[in-house]
Design a protein around this motif. Structure first.
Motif, short mmCIF file in Angstrom:
data_model
loop_
_atom_site.label_atom_id
_atom_site.label_comp_id
_atom_site.label_asym_id
_atom_site.label_seq_id
_atom_site.Cartn_x
_atom_site.Cartn_y
_atom_site.Cartn_z
N HIS A 167 96.74 34.82 57.83
CA HIS A 167 95.88 33.88 57.10
C HIS A 167 94.91 33.18 58.05
O HIS A 167 93.75 32.95 57.72
CB HIS A 167 96.75 32.86 56.37
N CYS A 168 95.39 32.85 59.26
CA CYS A 168 94.57 32.15 60.26
C CYS A 168 93.77 33.11 61.13
O CYS A 168 93.01 32.67 61.99
CB CYS A 168 95.46 31.27 61.14
N GLN A 169 93.96 34.41 60.92
CA GLN A 169 93.26 35.46 61.65
C GLN A 169 93.50 35.38 63.16
O GLN A 169 92.57 35.44 63.96
CB GLN A 169 91.77 35.45 61.33
N VAL A 170 94.80 35.22 63.52
CA VAL A 170 95.21 35.23 64.92
C VAL A 170 96.41 36.16 65.07
O VAL A 170 97.01 36.58 64.08
CB VAL A 170 95.58 33.81 65.44
N LEU A 189 94.76 12.89 67.92
CA LEU A 189 95.77 13.03 66.87
C LEU A 189 96.96 13.86 67.32
O LEU A 189 97.91 14.05 66.55
CB LEU A 189 95.14 13.66 65.61
N GLY A 190 96.90 14.41 68.53
CA GLY A 190 97.97 15.26 69.02
C GLY A 190 97.88 16.68 68.50
O GLY A 190 98.89 17.38 68.41
N LEU A 191 96.67 17.11 68.18
CA LEU A 191 96.45 18.45 67.62
C LEU A 191 95.48 19.25 68.47
O LEU A 191 94.72 18.69 69.26
CB LEU A 191 95.83 18.35 66.21
N THR A 192 95.49 20.55 68.24
CA THR A 192 94.46 21.45 68.74
C THR A 192 93.74 21.99 67.52
O THR A 192 94.20 21.82 66.38
CB THR A 192 95.06 22.62 69.53
N HIS A 193 92.64 22.70 67.75
CA HIS A 193 91.93 23.32 66.63
C HIS A 193 92.83 24.33 65.93
O HIS A 193 92.90 24.37 64.70
CB HIS A 193 90.64 23.97 67.13
N ALA A 194 93.54 25.14 66.72
CA ALA A 194 94.46 26.12 66.13
C ALA A 194 95.55 25.44 65.32
O ALA A 194 95.93 25.91 64.24
CB ALA A 194 95.08 26.98 67.23
N GLY A 195 96.03 24.30 65.81
CA GLY A 195 97.06 23.56 65.08
C GLY A 195 96.54 23.03 63.76
O GLY A 195 97.24 23.08 62.75
N LEU A 196 95.30 22.54 63.76
CA LEU A 196 94.71 22.05 62.51
C LEU A 196 94.58 23.17 61.49
O LEU A 196 94.88 22.99 60.31
CB LEU A 196 93.34 21.41 62.78
N ILE A 197 94.15 24.33 61.94
CA ILE A 197 94.02 25.48 61.02
C ILE A 197 95.37 25.84 60.43
O ILE A 197 95.49 26.11 59.22
CB ILE A 197 93.37 26.68 61.74
N ALA A 198 96.41 25.85 61.26
CA ALA A 198 97.76 26.17 60.77
C ALA A 198 98.22 25.12 59.76
O ALA A 198 98.73 25.47 58.68
CB ALA A 198 98.74 26.27 61.93
N LEU A 199 98.03 23.84 60.07
CA LEU A 199 98.43 22.79 59.13
C LEU A 199 97.67 22.92 57.82
O LEU A 199 98.25 22.77 56.73
CB LEU A 199 98.19 21.40 59.73
N GLY A 241 102.22 24.96 50.82
CA GLY A 241 103.61 25.40 50.82
C GLY A 241 103.96 26.21 52.05
O GLY A 241 103.08 26.60 52.82
N PRO A 242 105.26 26.46 52.23
CA PRO A 242 105.73 27.17 53.43
C PRO A 242 105.28 28.63 53.46
O PRO A 242 105.07 29.25 52.41
CB PRO A 242 107.25 27.07 53.34
N LEU A 243 105.14 29.14 54.68
CA LEU A 243 104.76 30.54 54.89
C LEU A 243 105.56 31.11 56.05
O LEU A 243 105.88 30.40 57.00
CB LEU A 243 103.27 30.65 55.24
N PRO A 244 105.84 32.43 56.00
CA PRO A 244 106.42 33.08 57.17
C PRO A 244 105.37 33.13 58.28
O PRO A 244 104.16 33.14 58.02
CB PRO A 244 106.74 34.50 56.70
N GLN A 245 105.83 33.17 59.53
CA GLN A 245 104.91 33.15 60.67
C GLN A 245 103.88 34.27 60.61
O GLN A 245 102.70 34.04 60.86
CB GLN A 245 105.70 33.24 61.98
N ARG A 246 104.31 35.48 60.28
CA ARG A 246 103.37 36.61 60.25
C ARG A 246 102.28 36.39 59.20
O ARG A 246 101.10 36.62 59.44
CB ARG A 246 104.11 37.92 59.98
#
Length: 142
Positions: A62-65, A36-46, A52-57
């Motif tokens: 939220h993703c605990q990274v 699908l063109g994703l990584t596990h980290a990418g799926l968690i972010a999506l 809704g939108p979120l600031p990067q921090r």
């Protein structure tokens, strides 16, 4: 040439069984997500951006990274066209990350792929409940 006998998994400690199951699920997820063109980290972010939108921090928390890890993840997602980053109208020093229609679609594809990936066990609510209890109990010990 002889082959080693199959191990008797029923004799293994539960922790080892969980570790093997987690590793096997992770291997399957990596394969499906790569298609699908994703990584596990990418799926968690999506998944975290679906409401809704979120600031990067905030997204990183939220993703605990770390912020750096999230930055790299968002760079890959933006290159793939799955997210956009725009200045936050409330604070010009930060950017908001939001799903694109392609990002929403690929997230939905990944979610739909899960039951086949897990052989239907992911739909077993009693099993999911026990996993949530286990995770909560182990997390409380931290």
């Amino acid at each position: 040439m002889s082959t080693a006998p199959e191990p008797d998994l029923s004799t293994w400690p539960t922790g080892r069984l969980l570790a093997v199951a987690a590793r096997l699920v992770e291997q399957r997820w990596v394969t499906v997500l790569a298609q699908l063109g994703l990584t596990h980290a990418g799926l968690i972010a999506l998944h975290s951006l679906r409401d809704g939108p979120l600031p990067q921090r905030s997204l990183a928390q939220h993703c605990q990274v770390t912020d750096q890890t999230m930055s790299r993840t968002l760079d890959r997602l933006a290159k793939a066209g799955f997210v956009t980053r725009t200045p936050d109208p409330a604070d010009a020093r930060r950017h908001l990350t939001r799903l694109t229609s392609a990002g929403r679609a690929v997230h939905e594809q990944a979610v739909r792929a899960e039951p086949a990936l897990l052989g239907g066990i992911g739909e077993d609510q009693a099993f999911r409940g026990r996993l949530l209890e286990l995770i909560a109990g182990l997390s409380a010990g931290d």
